[in-house]
Design a protein around this motif. Structure first.
Motif, PDB file in Angstrom:
ATOM      1  N   ASP A 186      43.040  48.143  33.535  1.00 20.14           N
ATOM      2  CA  ASP A 186      43.189  47.147  32.418  1.00 20.14           C
ATOM      3  C   ASP A 186      41.952  47.286  31.386  1.00 20.14           C
ATOM      4  O   ASP A 186      41.724  46.558  30.570  1.00 20.14           O
ATOM      5  N   GLY A 187      40.831  47.929  31.938  1.00 20.46           N
ATOM      6  CA  GLY A 187      39.850  48.285  31.052  1.00 20.46           C
ATOM      7  C   GLY A 187      38.786  46.967  31.256  1.00 20.46           C
ATOM      8  O   GLY A 187      37.810  47.010  30.693  1.00 20.46           O
ATOM      9  N   ARG A 188      38.813  45.986  32.280  1.00 18.61           N
ATOM     10  CA  ARG A 188      38.062  45.002  32.029  1.00 18.61           C
ATOM     11  C   ARG A 188      37.122  45.149  32.997  1.00 18.61           C
ATOM     12  O   ARG A 188      37.397  45.708  34.222  1.00 18.61           O
ATOM     13  N   THR A 189      35.827  44.646  33.025  1.00 21.52           N
ATOM     14  CA  THR A 189      34.596  44.669  33.980  1.00 21.52           C
ATOM     15  C   THR A 189      34.911  43.565  34.926  1.00 21.52           C
ATOM     16  O   THR A 189      35.502  42.381  34.849  1.00 21.52           O
ATOM     17  N   MET A 190      34.740  44.043  36.185  1.00 16.27           N
ATOM     18  CA  MET A 190      35.007  43.088  37.622  1.00 16.27           C
ATOM     19  C   MET A 190      34.090  41.730  37.374  1.00 16.27           C
ATOM     20  O   MET A 190      34.433  40.607  37.329  1.00 16.27           O
ATOM     21  N   VAL A 191      32.904  42.023  37.167  1.00 15.87           N
ATOM     22  CA  VAL A 191      31.835  40.862  37.095  1.00 15.87           C
ATOM     23  C   VAL A 191      31.711  40.571  35.699  1.00 15.87           C
ATOM     24  O   VAL A 191      31.044  41.303  34.834  1.00 15.87           O
ATOM     25  N   GLY A 192      32.092  39.314  35.588  1.00 13.13           N
ATOM     26  CA  GLY A 192      31.926  38.734  34.110  1.00 13.13           C
ATOM     27  C   GLY A 192      33.369  38.601  33.397  1.00 13.13           C
ATOM     28  O   GLY A 192      33.428  37.683  32.812  1.00 13.13           O
ATOM     29  N   GLU A 193      34.254  39.602  33.680  1.00 13.55           N
ATOM     30  CA  GLU A 193      35.522  39.199  33.014  1.00 13.55           C
ATOM     31  C   GLU A 193      36.420  39.009  33.674  1.00 13.55           C
ATOM     32  O   GLU A 193      37.245  38.059  33.742  1.00 13.55           O
ATOM     33  N   VAL A 194      36.830  39.811  35.079  1.00  7.13           N
ATOM     34  CA  VAL A 194      37.981  39.407  36.024  1.00  7.13           C
ATOM     35  C   VAL A 194      37.234  38.025  36.872  1.00  7.13           C
ATOM     36  O   VAL A 194      38.132  37.156  36.981  1.00  7.13           O
ATOM     37  N   VAL A 195      36.058  38.012  37.118  1.00  6.02           N
ATOM     38  CA  VAL A 195      35.608  37.022  37.709  1.00  6.02           C
ATOM     39  C   VAL A 195      34.367  36.455  36.944  1.00  6.02           C
ATOM     40  O   VAL A 195      33.443  37.235  36.831  1.00  6.02           O
ATOM     41  N   GLY A 196      34.551  35.198  36.428  1.00 11.50           N
ATOM     42  CA  GLY A 196      33.435  34.806  35.283  1.00 11.50           C
ATOM     43  C   GLY A 196      31.886  34.800  36.126  1.00 11.50           C
ATOM     44  O   GLY A 196      31.984  34.144  37.166  1.00 11.50           O
TER      45      GLY A 196
END
Length: 528
Positions: A190-200
């Protein structure tokens, strides 16, 4: 009925939806068709033992009017329909959310043997990167945790951060990471970063590591290590974390403790008490590990003095390290600065082993947890007793004899790191119940269901800017219990209650006291 009728919030939040409807209706269809098959069989064969299959027997009673010629046809149709539904359900299990019925038993069998408050050390010398910044960086057991989640929401209901309006929900973290795992392994990333986007990041820093989620989870999922791993990445790789926490860590690096504006000496609290130093005494049966809070925080210094007086009144052979004692590094580890924690651990273990220390007493559950469990990988194996355990023993043995005290209505607050993480519930209560004038009451949330004070996980050194402050929420609960004193056995809890009582303008209605202070206050003048 409960899921779609009563609709408990913990089942539906935080997403206000769920993906189990298809499987629940499919399971219902399998069950109903199974009863129909059995009922048709009982009617057609006039089975004399049909009563022993109550579901089928009741169905047979309803189908009794079907003619004999129709029974075989209907039985064959329903039988094949039931078989197809059952096999479709079985085929869907490994590929859909319902897979937790297979994964959860494995997760239970592979659960960690260590107490929930123990964090695994990171091999810093071998690490190419610090902490975890991608889903592939988690250990396999953490990934198994994600697949085992039943989305029951018990962890969320127990979370003090979620209960007070913070963006953190353990359930949300687990299912967001699970979906991110699927996206990066079974589907297009999905191109999202885990730290910051997936988990704020706000959610990552809202965790108090209280262990409520660990205690509540029926399949032993552990969100805390995952959040701490992400904190390690933010702290040691990115240097991106709350400013108050940065100041506390700088204090630990520069002064050896996180308290700003404190007295410069670790022994100032003991002035006039003739507390021996281990360096001068040589040996002692017990080392009293004072801890940073009792050494540098003015309010908690009173607890250290009370405990020392009790030890002296009981004739206990003890000593302190004084200036040789350093912070255990507990809060640094939970904030995510594993390197600083390991430096503290190695230095403290070297000091303790040099003196041949084997038995340690401490008034701090965080020091207790660290010294007892987390120093072992660094060569530190000690018998560690929390002061409430030791005081309960002294009372039981008659070495401390309290006098008659004024009648007080008192409620005891269970510290997370003493109670949930280390299972010590009875000792503090035994101390309080051993005082003739104390009438103890239980708070609505107590023992393993106790509500956090808000200071764990390094949040003692942070500021709550979202929702209700956790310590204020807990103070409101205590005020509602109609007691005069809230008893604690943790310096952080004591500080948070003091702050909460002031915030509620309740200083004339409620006092916060450590169990050692309550007991020391009951000593006859000649003993004190």
């Amino acid at each position: 009925v409960r899921r779609y009728g009563a609709r408990p919030l913990r089942l539906w939040e935080p997403r206000r939806g769920e993906g189990y409807a298809l499987f629940l209706w499919l399971l219902l269809a399998v069950l109903v068709s199974g009863f129909l098959v059995e009922g048709l069989r009982i009617v057609a064969t006039r089975d004399p033992w049909g009563l022993w299959s109550p579901g089928g027997w009741l169905t047979a009673r309803a189908l009794g009017g079907i003619g004999a010629g129709q029974l075989q046809l209907w039985h064959r149709l329903v039988w094949w329909g039931h078989a197809v539904l059952a096999f479709v359900f079985i085929a869907l299990v490994p590929f859909t959310l319902i897979r937790h019925i297979l994964v959860a038993p494995a997760n239970i069998a592979l659960r960690r043997p260590q107490p929930s408050g123990v964090l695994a050390p990171e091999a810093l010398e071998e690490a190419e990167h610090f902490g975890v910044s991608s889903i592939q960086g988690f250990p396999r057991k953490d990934l198994l945790d994600l697949l085992a989640c039943t989305e029951c929401g018990r962890c969320q209901a127990a979370c003090p951060a979620w209960a007070t309006g913070k963006p953190l929900t353990p359930k949300g973290v687990v299912i967001d990471l699970r979906d991110h795992l699927y996206a990066n392994t079974l589907r297009q990333p999905d191109g999202r970063t885990m730290v910051g986007e997936v988990v704020g990041e706000d959610a990552i820093w809202a965790c108090t590591t209280c262990g409520g989620c660990h205690q509540a989870c029926p399949v032993f999922i552990e969100p805390i290590p995952k959040l701490v791993d992400m904190r390690r990445f933010l702290v040691m790789e990115e240097a991106r974390f709350p400013a108050p926490m940065q100041a506390a860590l700088r204090g630990l690096e520069n002064r050896g403790h996180p308290y700003q504006g404190a007295v410069p000496s670790r022994t100032a609290w003991a002035e006039g008490l003739d507390v021996p130093l281990l360096a001068e005494k040589g040996t002692a049966e017990y080392l009293y590990w004072v801890g940073c809070a009792a050494a540098f925080d003015e309010r908690n210094q009173k607890v250290a003095r009370a405990f020392a007086r009790l030890l002296q009144a009981a004739g206990v052979d003890f000593a302190i390290l004084g200036e040789e004692e350093r912070c255990t590094g507990d809060f640094a580890r939970r904030i995510g600065h594993e390197f600083l924690f390991q430096m503290q651990a190695q230095a403290n273990v070297e000091t303790l082993n040099r003196y041949g220390v084997t038995r340690i007493l401490t008034t701090c559950p965080h020091c207790y947890n660290t010294l007892r469990h987390e120093y072992r990988p660094f060569g530190g194996t000690y018998e560690v007793l929390h002061h409430s355990e030791f005081l309960a023993r002294l009372l039981r043995e008659g070495r401390v004899r309290p006098g008659v005290t004024e009648t007080r209505r008192l409620a005891y607050h269970d510290s997370c790191y003493l109670g949930r993480h280390n299972g010590i519930y009875g000792a503090p209560r035994a101390v309080l119940d051993g005082l003739p004038g104390v009438r103890r009451r239980e708070l609505p949330r107590h023992a393993e269901n106790s509500f956090c004070c808000g200071a764990g996980g390094g949040l003692m050194w942070s500021e709550e800017r979202t929702g209700t402050r956790i310590n204020v929420a807990r103070t409101e609960e205590v005020l509602g219990a109609d007691v005069e004193v809230v008893g604690t056995a943790c310096p952080f809890c004591l500080s948070m209650f003091e702050d909460g009582i002031r915030a509620k303008d309740a200083t004339e209605r409620l006092r916060a006291l450590d169990v050692a202070e309550v007991l020391a206050g009951a000593l006859p003048p000649e003993s004190a």
